[in-house]
Each structure stands twice: as structure tokens, then as C-alpha cells.
Design a protein around this motif. Structure first.
Motif, PDB file in Angstrom:
ATOM      1  N   GLY A 237     -44.541 -35.064  32.614  1.00  0.00           N
ATOM      2  CA  GLY A 237     -45.714 -35.020  33.557  1.00  0.00           C
ATOM      3  C   GLY A 237     -47.110 -35.306  33.009  1.00  0.00           C
ATOM      4  N   LEU A 238     -47.116 -34.779  31.668  1.00  0.00           N
ATOM      5  CA  LEU A 238     -48.187 -35.041  30.837  1.00  0.00           C
ATOM      6  C   LEU A 238     -48.209 -36.463  30.406  1.00  0.00           C
ATOM      7  N   ILE A 239     -47.332 -37.081  30.003  1.00  0.00           N
ATOM      8  CA  ILE A 239     -47.126 -38.590  29.640  1.00  0.00           C
ATOM      9  C   ILE A 239     -47.716 -39.516  30.974  1.00  0.00           C
ATOM     10  N   LEU A 240     -47.100 -39.043  32.197  1.00  0.00           N
ATOM     11  CA  LEU A 240     -47.587 -39.679  33.351  1.00  0.00           C
ATOM     12  C   LEU A 240     -48.826 -39.614  33.660  1.00  0.00           C
ATOM     13  N   LEU A 241     -49.452 -38.343  33.470  1.00  0.00           N
ATOM     14  CA  LEU A 241     -50.708 -38.072  33.631  1.00  0.00           C
ATOM     15  C   LEU A 241     -51.648 -38.882  33.058  1.00  0.00           C
ATOM     16  N   GLY A 242     -51.433 -39.033  31.526  1.00  0.00           N
ATOM     17  CA  GLY A 242     -52.203 -39.910  30.819  1.00  0.00           C
ATOM     18  C   GLY A 242     -52.289 -41.459  31.090  1.00  0.00           C
ATOM     19  N   PHE A 243     -51.088 -41.610  31.511  1.00  0.00           N
ATOM     20  CA  PHE A 243     -50.677 -43.169  32.122  1.00  0.00           C
ATOM     21  C   PHE A 243     -51.818 -43.480  33.305  1.00  0.00           C
ATOM     22  N   PHE A 244     -51.504 -42.465  34.364  1.00  0.00           N
ATOM     23  CA  PHE A 244     -52.396 -42.933  35.542  1.00  0.00           C
ATOM     24  C   PHE A 244     -53.988 -42.645  35.350  1.00  0.00           C
ATOM     25  N   PHE A 245     -54.461 -41.759  34.179  1.00  0.00           N
ATOM     26  CA  PHE A 245     -55.900 -41.614  34.181  1.00  0.00           C
ATOM     27  C   PHE A 245     -56.348 -42.722  33.249  1.00  0.00           C
ATOM     28  N   LEU A 246     -55.706 -43.482  32.699  1.00  0.00           N
ATOM     29  CA  LEU A 246     -55.992 -44.535  32.061  1.00  0.00           C
ATOM     30  C   LEU A 246     -56.098 -45.812  32.735  1.00  0.00           C
ATOM     31  N   ARG A 247     -55.206 -45.752  33.930  1.00  0.00           N
ATOM     32  CA  ARG A 247     -55.101 -46.737  34.859  1.00  0.00           C
ATOM     33  C   ARG A 247     -56.057 -46.356  35.849  1.00  0.00           C
ATOM     34  N   SER A 248     -56.719 -45.461  35.892  1.00  0.00           N
ATOM     35  CA  SER A 248     -57.913 -45.041  36.896  1.00  0.00           C
ATOM     36  C   SER A 248     -59.067 -45.087  36.190  1.00  0.00           C
ATOM     37  N   PHE A 249     -59.287 -45.775  34.917  1.00  0.00           N
ATOM     38  CA  PHE A 249     -60.355 -45.424  34.400  1.00  0.00           C
ATOM     39  C   PHE A 249     -61.867 -46.152  35.214  1.00  0.00           C
ATOM     40  N   ARG A 250     -61.718 -47.026  35.781  1.00  0.00           N
ATOM     41  CA  ARG A 250     -62.809 -47.767  36.450  1.00  0.00           C
ATOM     42  C   ARG A 250     -63.128 -46.732  37.563  1.00  0.00           C
ATOM     43  N   THR A 251     -62.084 -46.103  38.210  1.00  0.00           N
ATOM     44  CA  THR A 251     -62.815 -45.323  39.526  1.00  0.00           C
ATOM     45  C   THR A 251     -63.326 -44.092  38.848  1.00  0.00           C
ATOM     46  N   LEU A 252     -62.790 -43.477  37.612  1.00  0.00           N
ATOM     47  CA  LEU A 252     -63.294 -42.330  37.085  1.00  0.00           C
ATOM     48  C   LEU A 252     -64.463 -42.451  36.338  1.00  0.00           C
ATOM     49  N   ASN A 253     -64.779 -43.409  35.639  1.00  0.00           N
ATOM     50  CA  ASN A 253     -65.697 -43.626  34.879  1.00  0.00           C
ATOM     51  C   ASN A 253     -66.957 -44.565  34.952  1.00  0.00           C
ATOM     52  N   CYS A 254     -66.552 -45.554  35.804  1.00  0.00           N
ATOM     53  CA  CYS A 254     -67.770 -46.527  36.199  1.00  0.00           C
ATOM     54  C   CYS A 254     -68.517 -46.290  37.405  1.00  0.00           C
ATOM     55  N   VAL A 255     -69.444 -45.167  37.114  1.00  0.00           N
ATOM     56  CA  VAL A 255     -70.330 -44.641  38.271  1.00  0.00           C
ATOM     57  C   VAL A 255     -71.607 -45.033  37.887  1.00  0.00           C
ATOM     58  N   LEU A 256     -72.446 -44.959  39.151  1.00  0.00           N
ATOM     59  CA  LEU A 256     -73.852 -45.250  39.097  1.00  0.00           C
ATOM     60  C   LEU A 256     -74.492 -43.876  39.743  1.00  0.00           C
TER      61      LEU A 256
END
Length: 409
Positions: A237-256
Motif C-alpha cells: 500500500g505504501l509503495i502504491l501510495l508513493g506511486f500515485f503521489f508522484l503520478r498526481s504531482f501536477r494536481t497536488l502541487n501546481c497551484v495558483l
């Protein structure tokens, strides 16, 4: 023997503080009352602009007429050095006038910038920025653009590192910054290709299963099969969580953000610079009658590269040149507003880059997406060579700084 001296971004921070504290209101005409003649401050910080990317510093093929005009009407600094070859520590030094290592903003590890919006690190609350001093002196202060000095400490709502906690009355921009992952189909710096990610996950899970089975087989660990499955499930679960976190970088971090509110997530890179320009122009029009500090920190010309349609394909240097020319257009619009409002004579203008051009930046298609540092060796992230820290810088203050001059020490 004459000692060589170099202006640094820290020198500018100190200069801003000196001007704000030393200049007293002068006697006005008419009623004999005092007229507030405190100078205004307009500071431009470009991201990853190379020493050789600007016309007044020798470039003959990228058009930067507005930056060149500042140099013509003011001073060009040929020995201006950033305090670091990467942005987070360099900007910390710019804001405080102190070496970034003194505020804990110059880590010695491999990750030398703040990588995620949720990272707890940032510019400490006890650091004094020039915005803090100017705010205390009665200035209205604003940051438009990239911050990259952290947001929160222990929870997402404490905003301990936020610009509003460091002297700025207004903030409209990016709390983190712009990286390839913020663009669309332009590559990534946070993760590998999808196929490589899947292979890495399979290898990690396989190694985990074999390791635990080996330990159990030889009696090193004792547990029943249920606890074994729970243990394996947790790690998977932790491995998959890290995988999806990096895959979702744009949504989570690229904010105005506007102040402490998110207004766009993820942001649209193509319209970002025009919106920064509109915000800066609006601030000048609204605050024309009070002393102000306007700090415009562009996300350009850092990758991912994207421009408004009107600038696309117009330069001789592909996407990179287009981005430099759009940034220069923005500088021109803001400077034109100063002229229209009659603020030019009383405004100290500074334009520089947070570090040297990123000479190693190449797109997935092989297109060069980084800048040029002229005769200087090295570039961004290469602090041991001059191309990483020597930055193109121009100043303007009519009547105070001699027009058309150059400081080469």
C-alpha cells in the motif's frame, strides 16, 4: 592592489532597506506641508535567465527591448552574483540580505530546493525580509509570481512560511513554482516513465516478499500467516501510495493562490504570465498614491515552457526564446504603467535572475529548453562555475542612478 568586488542579490536587499530607512519626507511646495517622497520599489526576478539571453548583455537574436530600455535609462551590472545556483536558497538570500545557510535554506543534500507543496520546510518566521521592513515603514507590499520559500509547518493551515507571514500584504502567484510536471505532455522531473515505474514496483514487491519469506523460513521472525499478509499489504500500500503521489504531482502541487486561497489547481501555464502582468498593473493603479513595494517573480523561463498563443513560434530560439520574449513583454507592460501613472521618477527598479541559465535542459524531443550564459562556464545547479551564479541585472532610478552607465566591479 585594487580588490575585485561583486554585487550580489543580497546587496540589493540591503540597498532596499537602506533607502527605505534613510530617505526622509521632503518639504513640498504650496502649503509648506511635508510631501511623502519615499521611493517606490519595483523588483523583477526572472527564473533561470542566462547571462547571455538578454540583448543588453550581448544577445543579438532574442528580442528583449524592454529590459534593454531599463539598462539604457539606468545601470547595467556585469558582475552581479546570485547567492546560490538554484532558486530556493538564492531567493532566500535575495529576500533577507543574508547567506542562505544562515537561515537553514541551503541544504547540503541532493534536494536543494523545496520539492513539494506539503514540504514542512521554508523560510523561518524569525527571518526579516525587506518586505517586512518596508511594511513597517508604511509601504503597501505585494508579491506577484513565484514564492518557493515554503507554505506551512505542522499543518496546512498554519501558513508559517507563507508570503503574508514575511511582510507581504498581498500575494498572487505560485507557492511552489513551475516544473516540467506542471505542463501537459512535456515530460517530468519527479518520476520515471510509466513502464519503468511499473517495473520498479514489481521489483520492490518481489524483493519484499522474498525477504520476509526467507526470514520466516530460517526462523528469524515468528508470526502467523495473517500477520504476514497484513505486513506485506501495508508495504504494498505504501509503495502504491508513493506511486500515485508522484503520478498526481501536477494536481497536488501546481497551484495558483491569491493570498491564502487556492484559485486554480492545477494552473494553466499558457495564461500565467499575462495574468501576473494584469495583477501587477492593477496593483500599481490601485496604489499609485501610497509608497509601495511590488515584487514580480516570474515563473519564466523555467521549464515547463509555455506561452500565450501570440508569442508562440515568434523567436529564433524555439520555445525558450518565445518564453524570454513573452517575459520581456510583461516587463514592458508594467514599466509602461509606471510611466502612465507618473511614478517612474520616484521608483527604484531592479531586474535580475535567481540563478544562471539551465544549460542542460533538453526536452523529450531533443529541443534545447535552457538558457545561455555567454562566455561563462557552467549553469544552473553548478555553483562551482560562474555560469550558475553570474546573472544579468539592470537597475533604474531616474535622477538618482546615471542613465546608460555600467558597473563592472
Amino acid at each position: 592592489m585594487k580588490h575585485d568586488r561583486s554585487w550580489t542579490t543580497m546587496s540589493t536587499a540591503v540597498l532596499v532597506l537602506m533607502l527605505a530607512s534613510c530617505l526622509e519626507p521632503s518639504l513640498g511646495e504650496g502649503d509648506g506641508g511635508k510631501v511623502d517622497t519615499k521611493p517606490n520599489f519595483l523588483l523583477f526576478m526572472v527564473d533561470d535567465l542566462g547571462m547571455g539571453d538578454v540583448g543588453c548583455f550581448g544577445n543579438t537574436s532574442i528580442r528583449t527591448p524592454n529590459i534593454d530600455r531599463i539598462a539604457k535609462n539606468g545601470v547595467k551590472l556585469t558582475q552581479h552574483l546570485a547567492a546560490s545556483a538554484v532558486c530556493t536558497p538564492s531567493r532566500a538570500a535575495f529576500l533577507t540580505g543574508r547567506y542562505p545557510i544562515r537561515s537553514g535554506m541551503a541544504p547540503s543534500g541532493q534536494m536543494r530546493v523545496i520539492p513539494f507543496l506539503a514540504s514542512p520546510g521554508g523560510l523561518p518566521a524569525n527571518e526579516t525580509t525587506f518586505a517586512t521592513i518596508l511594511k513597517q515603514a508604511g509601504y503597501d507590499t505585494a508579491l506577484v509570481g513565484k514564492w518557493h520559500q515554503g507554505v506551512s509547518c505542522s499543518n496546512r493551515n498554519d501558513f508559517c512560511h507563507h508570503p503574508l507571514n514575511h511582510g507581504f500584504n498581498h500575494f498572487y502567484g505560485l507557492p511552489l513554482g513551475n516544473v516540467r510536471d506542471c505542463g501537459i505532455n512535456v515530460g517530468t522531473v519527479m518520476r520515471t516513465k510509466p513502464a519503468e515505474q511499473v517495473i520498479s514496483i514489481v521489483i520492490a514487491i518481489t524483493v519484499l516478499l522474498l525477504s520476509v519469506a526467507f526470514l520466516k523460513l530460517y526462523g528469524v521472525v515468528y508470526y502467523n500467516w495473517r500477520s504476514y499478509c497484513n505486513f506485506v499489504g501495508l508495504w504494498v500500500g505504501l509503495i502504491l501510495l508513493g506511486f500515485f503521489f508522484l503520478r498526481s504531482f501536477r494536481t497536488l502541487n501546481c497551484v495558483l493562490m491569491r493570498n491564502k486561497d487556492v484559485v486554480e489547481q492545477p494552473f494553466n501555464l499558457e495564461t500565467l504570465t499575462p495574468r501576473f502582468t494584469e495583477e501587477a498593473v492593477a496593483f500599481l493603479r490601485e496604489r499609485k498614491d501610497v509608497p509601495f513595494l511590488l515584487y514580480v517573480a516570474y515563473s519564466k523561463v523555467h521549464t515547463a515552457l509555455a506561452t500565450a498563443e501570440r508569442f508562440r513560434g515568434k523567436s529564433q530560439h524555439g520555445s525558450y526564446g518565445d518564453n524570454v520574449e513573452e517575459m520581456d513583454w510583461s516587463v514592458g507592460e508594467i514599466m509602461k504603467t509606471l510611466d502612465e501613472l507618473g511614478l517612474t521618477e520616484n521608483t527604484f527598479v531592479y531586474l535580475s535572475s535567481d540563478n544562471g541559465g539551465h544549460i542542460e535542459e533538453v526536452s523529450a524531443k531533443g529541443e534545447v529548453h535552457g538558457g545561455w550564459n555567454g562566455i561563462y562556464k557552467g549553469g544552473k545547479a553548478q555553483g562551482g562555475m560562474e555560469g550558475g551564479i553570474r546573472v544579468p541585472t539592470v537597475l533604474q532610478w531616474p535622477g538618482k542612478l546615471p542613465a546608460g552607465s555600467q558597473i563592472s566591479e
